[in-house]
Design a protein around this motif. Structure first.
Motif, PDB file in Angstrom:
ATOM      1  N   CYS A 458      77.847  24.272 -24.697  1.00 28.95           N
ATOM      2  CA  CYS A 458      77.774  22.852 -25.063  1.00 28.95           C
ATOM      3  C   CYS A 458      76.952  22.709 -26.331  1.00 28.95           C
ATOM      4  O   CYS A 458      76.356  23.666 -26.822  1.00 28.95           O
ATOM      5  CB  CYS A 458      77.197  21.997 -23.938  1.00 28.95           C
ATOM      6  N   ILE A 459      76.901  21.498 -26.821  1.00 30.49           N
ATOM      7  CA  ILE A 459      76.269  21.201 -28.106  1.00 30.49           C
ATOM      8  C   ILE A 459      74.752  21.429 -28.086  1.00 30.49           C
ATOM      9  O   ILE A 459      74.117  21.509 -29.137  1.00 30.49           O
ATOM     10  CB  ILE A 459      76.637  19.758 -28.522  1.00 30.49           C
ATOM     11  N   ASN A 460      74.157  21.591 -26.906  1.00 33.04           N
ATOM     12  CA  ASN A 460      72.713  21.844 -26.872  1.00 33.04           C
ATOM     13  C   ASN A 460      72.351  23.197 -27.486  1.00 33.04           C
ATOM     14  O   ASN A 460      71.198  23.444 -27.820  1.00 33.04           O
ATOM     15  CB  ASN A 460      72.188  21.741 -25.448  1.00 33.04           C
ATOM     16  N   ALA A 461      73.328  24.090 -27.576  1.00 32.92           N
ATOM     17  CA  ALA A 461      73.193  25.320 -28.374  1.00 32.92           C
ATOM     18  C   ALA A 461      72.177  26.325 -27.832  1.00 32.92           C
ATOM     19  O   ALA A 461      71.552  27.054 -28.609  1.00 32.92           O
ATOM     20  CB  ALA A 461      72.884  24.976 -29.831  1.00 32.92           C
ATOM     21  N   CYS A 462      72.023  26.400 -26.515  1.00 34.45           N
ATOM     22  CA  CYS A 462      71.135  27.430 -25.951  1.00 34.45           C
ATOM     23  C   CYS A 462      71.627  28.825 -26.318  1.00 34.45           C
ATOM     24  O   CYS A 462      70.851  29.776 -26.329  1.00 34.45           O
ATOM     25  CB  CYS A 462      71.055  27.295 -24.434  1.00 34.45           C
ATOM     26  N   GLY A 463      72.930  28.955 -26.591  1.00 35.44           N
ATOM     27  CA  GLY A 463      73.479  30.259 -26.978  1.00 35.44           C
ATOM     28  C   GLY A 463      73.421  30.490 -28.482  1.00 35.44           C
ATOM     29  O   GLY A 463      74.022  31.450 -28.982  1.00 35.44           O
ATOM     30  N   HIS A 464      72.669  29.624 -29.211  1.00 29.31           N
ATOM     31  CA  HIS A 464      72.390  29.828 -30.646  1.00 29.31           C
ATOM     32  C   HIS A 464      73.647  29.966 -31.505  1.00 29.31           C
ATOM     33  O   HIS A 464      73.646  30.686 -32.505  1.00 29.31           O
ATOM     34  CB  HIS A 464      71.507  31.069 -30.848  1.00 29.31           C
ATOM     35  N   HIS A 465      74.739  29.269 -31.120  1.00 26.91           N
ATOM     36  CA  HIS A 465      75.994  29.472 -31.868  1.00 26.91           C
ATOM     37  C   HIS A 465      75.884  29.066 -33.339  1.00 26.91           C
ATOM     38  O   HIS A 465      76.586  29.613 -34.179  1.00 26.91           O
ATOM     39  CB  HIS A 465      77.141  28.711 -31.195  1.00 26.91           C
ATOM     40  N   HIS A 466      75.017  28.117 -33.655  1.00 23.17           N
ATOM     41  CA  HIS A 466      74.893  27.677 -35.055  1.00 23.17           C
ATOM     42  C   HIS A 466      74.419  28.812 -35.965  1.00 23.17           C
ATOM     43  O   HIS A 466      74.675  28.784 -37.162  1.00 23.17           O
ATOM     44  CB  HIS A 466      73.870  26.543 -35.180  1.00 23.17           C
ATOM     45  N   VAL A 467      73.667  29.771 -35.407  1.00 29.77           N
ATOM     46  CA  VAL A 467      73.134  30.847 -36.249  1.00 29.77           C
ATOM     47  C   VAL A 467      73.772  32.199 -35.916  1.00 29.77           C
ATOM     48  O   VAL A 467      73.220  33.248 -36.229  1.00 29.77           O
ATOM     49  CB  VAL A 467      71.586  30.922 -36.178  1.00 29.77           C
ATOM     50  N   GLY A 468      74.944  32.155 -35.304  1.00 30.43           N
ATOM     51  CA  GLY A 468      75.711  33.387 -35.111  1.00 30.43           C
ATOM     52  C   GLY A 468      76.477  33.696 -36.390  1.00 30.43           C
ATOM     53  O   GLY A 468      76.945  32.780 -37.062  1.00 30.43           O
TER      54      GLY A 468
END
Lengths: 551, 96
Positions: A458-468
């Motif tokens: 989800c958009i909360n980005a706990c999986g750090h997708h923005h910096v993958g």
């Protein structure tokens, strides 16, 4: 590592007793869920899709073997025999019963652990470089400062009800392994022209709905002023941060709204007022904390042990593991070993109770009893004699912890996603598993080279997708799971937010889409060029062209 | 539209569905289905009246399937069936 004093110990013992009463009152119906929820969250207890989830703080990712054995025991006795290491260097248990939680907290308190600062709008558990204290490139051990910040921030009355949660990360090395530029405050230790060590202060970074790279508001902060400066930042944010809109309440929104220069001005003004007050750190106190992180007594060790040379020649698998999972140590003859929690087709960050017990034993045998948790969801043995590497590799291989993929395409970050998390819109774990299977061949991984895939549900980005380097975000489209891909994100000292490549992919096609991206990279890269560098040179066009040509 | 009430059980957080007679069940197939707005609202009110048994009751849409009921949204299907991935250890929850 830091050992609790009687103050720390009584603080968490009191908290256990308090929570035991609160749980009893909730079970008896004396308090409502609305009244109980903030109390349980302050102890790290969430209610997720299938059960309660306990998030336990691992301050700056440092654990000793006794603590890890206790976590194994909790997994076995109170959960389903496993735990999940998170991107905040914590651990989560997914199948907890409310009535067991006071006993769990009591067991944790026995080994100087708790769930404080793992939830709520407070200063969260501080994170750090997982190679802190041992990295060959380090200027100074950031854990000393993490511990000082931990003590200052724990139950800080002024900052217990901030506009939103607040995350701080510290690195003591020029190569940023702690993602400091995507935290609310990032602190980077460096030397000034006079050779003194201090902090570069970076604010307003973050991921979530509105990703932002932090901006430097002070290039050099003398160490003794760390707490007063943090207090000035937090106070400015607490006063000016928005509380009317959940999505606009993080410090990054405030910094963007008023501008970095104006925000810095407000902080400096407040700091000038308080800097010479009671928050100046006395040298004796710094020394007291520093002493607890003193390096162990390293016995002299051969930097090039013949048994390692021989094993490298005899075993290609060992040689691969040495290349990807073993890092340079500041002490000659020693190495830092990363234990991959990303077996082929496995769930990123999960470890069984048996693995935790075995790792605790290995830490005692090979690493001065210490273990680190990385924000990339792996574990680290920080102090291994190079001569012990062949024996350690044998043991890790038997435990399924020697997958040679650190920093490679198989080393995927994934949040729990919709399989566990009540906030998620889509599943993350099955996508990570399928990608990991698709790229399981270690030679292929090596050929692809450094590539970080990061997946959030989800958009909360706990999986750090923005910096993958390749970021994947799960979205819900009319009741179906879809996956948006972004390219070019990066979490280190050259941090960047990924660019969305185009329309989202279905769950069935997203793994093929990643394979296509990898093929374009392999086809177009220059000699020795990493994926991220190739993307920055080529831009989106060639990837987009291939991805959507047949879409 | 067919709907039923779901919640998490207070003592262990387990997913439960409101069944006939105000009983809570782990099985979606046993859930009490409301076909009208008024009936659904009445079921939700009944669920909210037992705050020491469950947490956060709400209505979900369900559809008849193979002689049973299944939630329409995949989020609710995952809640009803458990994680879609194999957990690392096949071990039942304590006290389950």
């Amino acid at each position: 590592m830091y050992a609790y004093d009687s103050f720390d110990q009584s603080l968490i013992a009191e908290r256990v007793n308090q929570f035991r009463e609160q749980v009893a009152r909730r079970l008896a119906g004396e308090i409502s869920e609305d009244e109980f929820k903030p109390l349980r969250l302050m102890n790290g207890l969430y209610l997720q899709l299938h059960a309660y989830m306990f998030r336990i703080a691992i301050p700056y990712g440092t654990l000793n073997s006794r603590q890890l054995r206790t976590l194994a025991h909790i997994a076995r006795r109170y959960d389903r025999g496993y735990g999940h290491f998170t991107t905040r260097q914590n651990i989560q248990f997914n199948w907890i019963r409310l009535e067991d939680t006071p006993d769990i907290l009591a067991e944790l308190a026995g080994v100087e652990m708790h769930g404080i600062q793992t939830s709520g709008n407070c200063i969260r558990n501080v994170t750090a470089d997982h190679f802190a204290g041992v990295a060959a490139d380090e200027i100074e051990d950031p854990r000393i400062w993490c511990e000082i910040v931990r003590q200052w921030s724990t139950f800080h009355p002024e900052f217990s009800f901030l506009p939103r949660k607040f995350k701080i990360a510290i690195t003591g090395a020029p190569h940023d392994r702690a993602a400091v530029k995507v935290n609310d405050i990032g602190l980077r230790m460096h030397k000034n022209a006079a050779g003194e060590v201090g902090f570069e202060v970076i604010v307003g970074g973050g991921q979530g709905r509105t990703p932002a790279i932090g901006v430097t508001i002070r290039d050099f902060l003398p160490k003794q002023h760390l707490l007063s400066y943090l207090e000035a930042i937090l106070r400015t944010y607490n006063l000016l941060g928005r509380r009317d809109n959940l999505y606009k309440s993080r410090i990054k929104i405030l910094v963007a709204a008023v501008g970095a220069a104006k925000f810095a001005e407000a902080v400096e003004e407040e700091w000038t007022r308080i800097k010479d007050g009671p928050l100046v750190l006395p040298l004796a106190e710094i020394k007291r904390i520093e002493a607890q992180f003193a390096p162990p007594q390293y016995a002299p060790a051969d930097p090039f042990p013949p048994e390692v040379v021989a094993k490298r020649q005899a075993s290609p698998a060992f040689a691969r593991w040495m290349r990807s999972n073993v890092a340079a140590h500041r002490q000659p003859g020693y190495a830092i070993v990363t234990l991959s929690l990303k077996p082929d087709g496995g769930i990123p960050g999960d470890a069984t109770a048996e693995q935790m017990d075995a790792i605790a034993d290995l830490a005692d045998s090979y690493s001065h009893g210490e273990i680190r948790v990385s924000h990339v969801q792996n574990l680290v043995l920080p102090d291994v004699r190079r001569a012990d590497l062949p024996a350690l590799w044998d043991r890790l291989t038997a435990l399924g912890l020697a997958t040679p993929n650190i920093g490679l395409i198989g080393d995927i970050i994934a949040c729990p996603g919709l399989d566990y998390c009540s906030l998620a819109n889509a599943r993350s774990i099955p996508i990570a598993q399928r990608l990991s299977e698709r790229f399981a061949d270690p030679e292929r991984q090596r050929e692809i080279g450094e590539l970080a895939i990061k997946i959030s549900g989800c958009i909360n980005a706990c999986g750090h997708h923005h910096v993958g380097h390749i970021g994947i975000l799960g979205v819900d489209k009319k009741g179906e799971e879809f996956y948006q891909i972004a390219l070019g994100g990066n979490a280190d000292e050259n941090a960047s937010i990924g660019d969305i490549i185009g329309p989202a992919f279905s769950a069935d096609s997203v793994v093929d889409a990643v394979a296509t991206i990898v093929d374009v990279y392999l086809d177009r890269r220059q000699e020795g060029e990493r994926f991220l560098d190739a993307y920055r040179r080529l831009g989106q066009a060639p990837f987009k062209e291939k991805l959507y040509a047949a879409h | 539209m067919s709907r039923m009430v779901t919640a998490n059980r207070l003592r262990d957080g387990a997913v439960v569905f409101l069944a006939a007679g105000g009983r809570w069940t782990r099985r979606v197939a046993e859930g009490h289905v409301a076909e009208t707005e008024a009936h659904a609202a009445a079921l939700l009110r009944a669920a909210e009246a037992v705050p020491t048994e469950v947490v956060g009751p709400y209505l979900i849409e369900v559809a008849a399937h193979g002689g049973s009921w299944v939630p329409l949204r995949y989020r609710e299907r995952i809640r009803a069936k458990g994680p879609s991935v194999d957990t690392p250890v096949k071990q039942p929850a304590p006290g389950a």
